[in-house]
Design an enzyme around this catalytic site. Structure first.
Site, PDB file in Angstrom:
ATOM      1  N   ARG A   6      11.720  -5.582   5.082  1.00  0.00           N
ATOM      2  CA  ARG A   6      11.389  -4.178   4.781  1.00  0.00           C
ATOM      3  C   ARG A   6      12.276  -3.201   5.545  1.00  0.00           C
ATOM      4  O   ARG A   6      12.578  -3.385   6.715  1.00  0.00           O
ATOM      5  CB  ARG A   6       9.915  -3.941   5.164  1.00  0.00           C
ATOM      6  CG  ARG A   6       9.527  -2.479   5.262  1.00  0.00           C
ATOM      7  CD  ARG A   6       8.031  -2.262   5.184  1.00  0.00           C
ATOM      8  NE  ARG A   6       7.285  -2.685   6.347  1.00  0.00           N
ATOM      9  CZ  ARG A   6       5.950  -2.567   6.436  1.00  0.00           C
ATOM     10  NH1 ARG A   6       5.239  -2.092   5.419  1.00  0.00           N
ATOM     11  NH2 ARG A   6       5.336  -2.960   7.520  1.00  0.00           N
ATOM     12  N   ARG A  35      14.306   0.065  10.398  1.00  0.00           N
ATOM     13  CA  ARG A  35      13.348  -1.043  10.336  1.00  0.00           C
ATOM     14  C   ARG A  35      12.293  -0.786  11.394  1.00  0.00           C
ATOM     15  O   ARG A  35      12.604  -0.295  12.484  1.00  0.00           O
ATOM     16  CB  ARG A  35      14.044  -2.376  10.600  1.00  0.00           C
ATOM     17  CG  ARG A  35      14.962  -2.768   9.450  1.00  0.00           C
ATOM     18  CD  ARG A  35      15.380  -4.221   9.526  1.00  0.00           C
ATOM     19  NE  ARG A  35      16.455  -4.482   8.579  1.00  0.00           N
ATOM     20  CZ  ARG A  35      16.273  -5.003   7.359  1.00  0.00           C
ATOM     21  NH1 ARG A  35      15.064  -5.319   6.943  1.00  0.00           N
ATOM     22  NH2 ARG A  35      17.297  -5.194   6.555  1.00  0.00           N
ATOM     23  N   LYS A  46       0.827  -1.214   0.000  1.00  0.00           N
ATOM     24  CA  LYS A  46       0.000   0.000   0.000  1.00  0.00           C
ATOM     25  C   LYS A  46       0.858   1.260   0.000  1.00  0.00           C
ATOM     26  O   LYS A  46       0.660   2.172  -0.785  1.00  0.00           O
ATOM     27  CB  LYS A  46      -0.939   0.018   1.233  1.00  0.00           C
ATOM     28  CG  LYS A  46      -1.831  -1.205   1.358  1.00  0.00           C
ATOM     29  CD  LYS A  46      -2.737  -1.135   2.590  1.00  0.00           C
ATOM     30  CE  LYS A  46      -2.002  -1.151   3.935  1.00  0.00           C
ATOM     31  NZ  LYS A  46      -1.297  -2.420   4.233  1.00  0.00           N
ATOM     32  N   ARG A  85      -1.127  -8.806  13.491  1.00  0.00           N
ATOM     33  CA  ARG A  85      -1.571  -7.853  12.463  1.00  0.00           C
ATOM     34  C   ARG A  85      -2.353  -8.573  11.369  1.00  0.00           C
ATOM     35  O   ARG A  85      -3.346  -8.059  10.868  1.00  0.00           O
ATOM     36  CB  ARG A  85      -0.365  -7.105  11.871  1.00  0.00           C
ATOM     37  CG  ARG A  85       0.139  -6.017  12.831  1.00  0.00           C
ATOM     38  CD  ARG A  85       1.614  -5.741  12.671  1.00  0.00           C
ATOM     39  NE  ARG A  85       1.952  -5.110  11.419  1.00  0.00           N
ATOM     40  CZ  ARG A  85       3.188  -5.059  10.916  1.00  0.00           C
ATOM     41  NH1 ARG A  85       4.187  -5.610  11.584  1.00  0.00           N
ATOM     42  NH2 ARG A  85       3.426  -4.447   9.795  1.00  0.00           N
ATOM     43  N   ARG A 118      -9.837   0.513   8.584  1.00  0.00           N
ATOM     44  CA  ARG A 118      -9.476  -0.869   8.909  1.00  0.00           C
ATOM     45  C   ARG A 118     -10.598  -1.593   9.620  1.00  0.00           C
ATOM     46  O   ARG A 118     -10.450  -2.774   9.930  1.00  0.00           O
ATOM     47  CB  ARG A 118      -8.250  -0.868   9.834  1.00  0.00           C
ATOM     48  CG  ARG A 118      -6.905  -1.073   9.121  1.00  0.00           C
ATOM     49  CD  ARG A 118      -5.834  -0.867  10.166  1.00  0.00           C
ATOM     50  NE  ARG A 118      -4.611  -1.584   9.951  1.00  0.00           N
ATOM     51  CZ  ARG A 118      -3.529  -1.069   9.353  1.00  0.00           C
ATOM     52  NH1 ARG A 118      -3.551   0.142   8.857  1.00  0.00           N
ATOM     53  NH2 ARG A 118      -2.424  -1.779   9.261  1.00  0.00           N
TER      54      ARG A 118
HETATM   55  P1  ADP Z   1       2.239  -1.861   3.231  1.00  0.00           P
HETATM   56  O1  ADP Z   1       2.252  -0.359   3.200  1.00  0.00           O
HETATM   57  O2  ADP Z   1       1.024  -2.442   2.565  1.00  0.00           O
HETATM   58  O3  ADP Z   1       2.460  -2.436   4.587  1.00  0.00           O
HETATM   59  P2  ADP Z   1       4.819  -1.648   1.808  1.00  0.00           P
HETATM   60  O4  ADP Z   1       4.486  -0.773   0.635  1.00  0.00           O
HETATM   61  O5  ADP Z   1       5.581  -1.068   2.928  1.00  0.00           O
HETATM   62  O6  ADP Z   1       3.464  -2.378   2.346  1.00  0.00           O
HETATM   63  O7  ADP Z   1       5.589  -2.934   1.227  1.00  0.00           O
HETATM   64  C1  ADP Z   1       6.109  -3.939   2.110  1.00  0.00           C
HETATM   65  C2  ADP Z   1       7.492  -4.353   1.636  1.00  0.00           C
HETATM   66  O8  ADP Z   1       7.388  -5.073   0.392  1.00  0.00           O
HETATM   67  C3  ADP Z   1       8.436  -3.171   1.346  1.00  0.00           C
HETATM   68  O9  ADP Z   1       9.754  -3.551   1.738  1.00  0.00           O
HETATM   69  C4  ADP Z   1       8.341  -2.975  -0.170  1.00  0.00           C
HETATM   70  O10 ADP Z   1       9.548  -2.461  -0.705  1.00  0.00           O
HETATM   71  C5  ADP Z   1       8.064  -4.399  -0.661  1.00  0.00           C
HETATM   72  N1  ADP Z   1       7.160  -4.427  -1.830  1.00  0.00           N
HETATM   73  C6  ADP Z   1       6.117  -3.596  -2.098  1.00  0.00           C
HETATM   74  N2  ADP Z   1       5.490  -3.944  -3.243  1.00  0.00           N
HETATM   75  C7  ADP Z   1       6.138  -5.051  -3.709  1.00  0.00           C
HETATM   76  C8  ADP Z   1       5.967  -5.886  -4.869  1.00  0.00           C
HETATM   77  N3  ADP Z   1       4.983  -5.671  -5.758  1.00  0.00           N
HETATM   78  N4  ADP Z   1       6.812  -6.929  -5.030  1.00  0.00           N
HETATM   79  C9  ADP Z   1       7.801  -7.165  -4.125  1.00  0.00           C
HETATM   80  N5  ADP Z   1       8.030  -6.403  -3.026  1.00  0.00           N
HETATM   81  C10 ADP Z   1       7.218  -5.349  -2.807  1.00  0.00           C
HETATM   82  P1  ADP Z   2       1.103  -1.986   7.770  1.00  0.00           P
HETATM   83  O1  ADP Z   2       2.230  -1.361   6.986  1.00  0.00           O
HETATM   84  O2  ADP Z   2       1.516  -3.190   8.497  1.00  0.00           O
HETATM   85  O3  ADP Z   2      -0.171  -2.142   7.002  1.00  0.00           O
HETATM   86  P2  ADP Z   2       0.502   0.487   9.210  1.00  0.00           P
HETATM   87  O4  ADP Z   2       1.723   1.280   9.097  1.00  0.00           O
HETATM   88  O5  ADP Z   2      -0.657   0.871   8.348  1.00  0.00           O
HETATM   89  O6  ADP Z   2       0.824  -1.053   9.009  1.00  0.00           O
HETATM   90  O7  ADP Z   2      -0.004   0.449  10.710  1.00  0.00           O
HETATM   91  C1  ADP Z   2       0.859   0.135  11.785  1.00  0.00           C
HETATM   92  C2  ADP Z   2       0.049  -0.040  13.066  1.00  0.00           C
HETATM   93  O8  ADP Z   2      -0.652   1.187  13.352  1.00  0.00           O
HETATM   94  C3  ADP Z   2      -1.059  -1.096  12.997  1.00  0.00           C
HETATM   95  O9  ADP Z   2      -0.575  -2.388  13.310  1.00  0.00           O
HETATM   96  C4  ADP Z   2      -2.036  -0.572  14.062  1.00  0.00           C
HETATM   97  O10 ADP Z   2      -1.561  -0.844  15.377  1.00  0.00           O
HETATM   98  C5  ADP Z   2      -1.961   0.925  13.855  1.00  0.00           C
HETATM   99  N1  ADP Z   2      -2.941   1.432  12.851  1.00  0.00           N
HETATM  100  C6  ADP Z   2      -2.649   2.020  11.652  1.00  0.00           C
HETATM  101  N2  ADP Z   2      -3.773   2.369  11.019  1.00  0.00           N
HETATM  102  C7  ADP Z   2      -4.810   1.986  11.812  1.00  0.00           C
HETATM  103  C8  ADP Z   2      -6.234   2.058  11.693  1.00  0.00           C
HETATM  104  N3  ADP Z   2      -6.822   2.595  10.607  1.00  0.00           N
HETATM  105  N4  ADP Z   2      -6.977   1.559  12.711  1.00  0.00           N
HETATM  106  C9  ADP Z   2      -6.408   1.031  13.800  1.00  0.00           C
HETATM  107  N5  ADP Z   2      -5.077   0.916  13.983  1.00  0.00           N
HETATM  108  C10 ADP Z   2      -4.275   1.394  12.998  1.00  0.00           C
END
Ligand code: ADP
Ligand code: ADP
Ligand code: ZN
Length: 213
Positions: free
Chosen positions: A126, A159, A13, A171, A87
């Site tokens: 990541r 990280r 995302k 999560r 969420r």
């Molecule tokens: P989210 O915001 O949904 O938690 P991230 O955008 O941070 O996910 O992506 C999680 C990890 O996977 C990051 O280290 C990112 O660089 C990697 N990543 C994102 N999209 C892809 C993809 N299409 N293929 C492989 N790795 C990806």
């Molecule tokens: P991810 O990259 O794993 O999707 P986020 O960075 O979006 O995670 O969120 C990290 C943490 O922040 C979540 O595990 C939760 O504890 C909290 N959080 C983020 N967005 C929300 C939301 N919309 N509702 C509740 N908790 C949230």
């Protein structure tokens, strides 16, 4: 145009939101980023949510809805990208009401589908540039060999402390239990498009781009 990027932790995302910000001038609203900022600046709210986030559980609806409501008062001529929000169904209803009150619409919800094993692999590899927020990944997008961020020349990579297997288990559970019902909710509202999040970053980018038109 206002859109939601919906998907489990690690679905990509944040990565795709940043591409849309650069390409379309949209504004990314990531509740995760807002909560981490509150945590690191040590506000009362930040201190309150720190342990919940660390454990991989959801912060209360009230807190995250408040954060989003505040940001929606700002201008975004390219539209907003909701990243990691809503969420829960209560958050989805609140977002709908907020948008209606501003005379704005929710145009697309993009569901990013990625299987659990890939999520674990992505999250445990990541990292993020501490200066500009650019995302990196040990497997798919390694930090350049010279140790310098390709976007901002920074050299401080971080990280997330919740990117460990225990927290990730919670999560994922929270995603399936509380967030995945939103797929049906937005399908019924006829705004849902599902994309294959397992594809390469630029292929995912082009599927999202076709969905947005
Ligand atoms: P989210 O915001 O949904 O938690 P991230 O955008 O941070 O996910 O992506 C999680 C990890 O996977 C990051 O280290 C990112 O660089 C990697 N990543 C994102 N999209 C892809 C993809 N299409 N293929 C492989 N790795 C990806
Ligand atoms: P991810 O990259 O794993 O999707 P986020 O960075 O979006 O995670 O969120 C990290 C943490 O922040 C979540 O595990 C939760 O504890 C909290 N959080 C983020 N967005 C929300 C939301 N919309 N509702 C509740 N908790 C949230
Ligand atoms: Zn950087």
């Amino acid at each position: 145009m206002n859109i939601i990027l919906l998907g489990p932790p690690g679905a990509g995302k944040g990565t795709q939101a940043k591409i849309l910000v650069d390409g379309r001038g949209m504004v990314q609203l990531s509740t995760g980023d807002m909560l981490r900022a509150a945590k690191s600046s040590g506000t009362d709210m930040g201190n309150k949510v720190a342990a919940v986030m660390e454990a991989g559980q959801l912060v209360t609806d009230e807190i995250v809805i408040g954060l989003i409501a505040e940001k929606l008062d700002g201008e975004a001529s390219g539209g907003f990208i909701f990243d990691g929000f809503p969420r829960t169904l209560a958050q989805a209803d609140a977002l709908g009401a907020l948008l209606v009150s501003k005379g704005a619409s929710l145009d697309h919800v993009i569901e990013m589908q990625v299987d659990d094993q890939a999520l674990v692999d992505r999250i445990t590899s990541r990292s993020t540039c501490g200066s500009c927020g650019e995302g990196y990944n040990d497997i798919s997008k390694p930090i350049p060999a010279n140790g310098i961020c390709s976007k901002c020349n920074g050299s401080d990579f971080q990280r997330r402390s919740d990117d460990n297997e225990d927290s990730l288990k919670n999560r994922l559970m929270a995603y399936y239990k509380e967030t995945s019902p939103l797929i049906g909710y937005y399908y019924a509202k006829e705004v849902l498009t599902s994309v294959d999040g397992l594809a390469d970053i630029d292929e995912v980018e082009s599927s999202i781009s076709s969905a947005l038109g």
